[in-house]
Scaffold this active site. Structure first.
Site, PDB file in Angstrom:
ATOM      1  CD  GLU A 155      53.824  17.833   7.205  1.00 49.90           C
ATOM      2  OE1 GLU A 155      54.374  18.783   6.612  1.00 49.90           O
ATOM      3  OE2 GLU A 155      52.604  17.618   7.127  1.00 49.90           O
ATOM      4  CE1 TYR A 173      54.165  23.236   7.722  1.00 55.94           C
ATOM      5  CE2 TYR A 173      55.839  21.569   7.269  1.00 55.94           C
ATOM      6  CZ  TYR A 173      54.537  22.001   7.205  1.00 55.94           C
ATOM      7  OH  TYR A 173      53.583  21.200   6.641  1.00 55.94           O
ATOM      8  CG  ASP A 230      53.225  26.069   4.503  1.00 55.27           C
ATOM      9  OD1 ASP A 230      52.385  26.891   4.917  1.00 55.27           O
ATOM     10  OD2 ASP A 230      52.963  25.224   3.633  1.00 55.27           O
TER      11      ASP A 230
END
Length: 355
Positions: free
Chosen positions: A40, A123, A141
DNA sequence: AAATCGGGGAG
DNA sequence: CTCCCAGATTT
């Protein structure tokens, strides 16, 4: 069919499509929270295809939380070399060290605590919580804002920070509490493959729920103001070799652009004669300077207009600089512009020695 | 809210 | 060229 009145049908359509069509990506083959965290962070503002090889190499080198926590920072930077946004790498390691020291090596499973970790913003917190731990949290996002702006015909300017709160709120209303991972990833997958800036609505599994498609306005969304004025900075770079075949380099400051990366001596373009420039700015005498390579390097907010030279010196390194053997230079973390110059310098050395 | 922080792929 | 990408942090 109004999405807000048919949440269950929407979730089903989205998740079934995702489970059927999802791309086979490395971080979708693991359930290890640390690995998912790494993915991520790497994926922030970075395309999937770019991340894949970095992800594989990074986890080979640092397979566990403990491995990354105890690694020298320079090794982390070296693994991040070429990926960009280098503070991500340093922040990831700082966050991992916090988990080891403060949370007994267990990544927190709630938004409040995980958000305290270095480099973990709204996020990434939601992505790790939902994907690694199955916690129903939003992970908004750019993809999700584009998809949801179309589905719900949301016309707020996504360039304004507070607009994201609208989408986070919407996702918390919509999210599938039984499979938040597939729900969040499904929205992102949709944004990456179907609901792209130029959308392929005829292939969309949820177009029956899409207000923008219904009105034929999908191309107008999302609304994004944002215009950046980019400036160009002319730079001169000097690859300087001494009589022992070592090269002069300097580490960049720990804050700011390309923090902690290594540079050849460089300055904003000086109109003086090349040898004078080196003497004035680096306080050393060089000879046999020759043009190396010229190119532009484009950052998000500025452009370096690069002019580079090779030169020879028999003097010691100036304050703040050090000489390194070619093997050592290879091992130092360098941003793409310096990599380009170094590659060219080596190529030219090779060519000279073979003549 | 706006600026900063990389690099590359797509149209 | 322009846009924007599985954004976070600093100002």
């Amino acid at each position: 069919m109004r999405l807000i009145e048919h949440k269950k049908e929407f979730r089903k359509a989205l998740i079934e499509w995702y489970l059927r069509e999802k791309r086979d990506l490395p971080w979708r083959r693991t359930s290890d929270p640390y690995s998912i965290w790494v993915s991520e962070v790497m994926l922030q503002q970075t395309r999937v295809d770019t991340v894949i090889p970095y992800y594989e190499r990074f986890l080979s080198k640092f397979p566990t939380l403990a491995d990354l926590a105890k690694a020298p920072e320079e090794e982390v930077l070296k693994m991040w070399e070429g990926l960009g946004y280098y503070s991500r790498g340093r922040n990831l390691q700082a966050g991992v060290r916090e988990v080891v020291e403060l949370y007994g090596s267990e990544i927190p499973q709630n938004r409040q605590e995980i958000s305290k970790l270095k480099g973990v913003g709204p996020y990434t917190a939601g992505a790790v919580l939902s994907i690694a731990f199955g916690v129903p949290e939003h992970a908004v996002d750019g993809n999700v804002m584009r998809v949801m702006s179309r589905l719900l015909l949301i016309e707020e300017d996504i360039a304004i920070p507070k607009t994201k709160k609208i989408f986070e709120s919407v996702i918390m209303e919509l999210i599938d509490k039984k499979d938040p991972s597939s729900f969040n990833q499904g929205l992102m997958e949709l944004g990456a493959t179907i609901c792209t800036p130029n959308p392929k609505c005829l292939l969309c599994p949820v177009r029956d729920f899409c207000e923008a498609f219904h009105e034929g306005r999908q191309h107008e969304l999302p609304v994004k103001s944002k215009k950046t004025k980019m400036k160009t900075v002319p730079m001169q770079v000097f690859a300087i070799r001494n009589l022992q075949g070592k090269w002069l380099m300097k580490q960049r400051p720990e804050k700011g652009l390309l923090a902690n990366m290594w540079d050849f001596p460089m300055i904003e373009n000086d109109m003086n004669d090349v040898e004078d420039v080196v003497r004035i700015h680096f306080g050393m005498n060089v000879e046999h300077q020759k043009p190396l390579i010229d190119f532009k390097h484009i950052f998000s907010h500025l452009t370096w207009d690069m002019t580079s030279y090779v030169a020879l010196t028999d003097e010691d390194a100036p304050e703040g600089y050090m000489f390194f053997s070619p093997e050592e230079v290879d091992g130092l973390p360098k941003a793409v512009p310096m990599q380009k110059i170094w590659t060219e310098a080596k190529r030219k050395e090779e060519k000279n020695s073979s003549e």
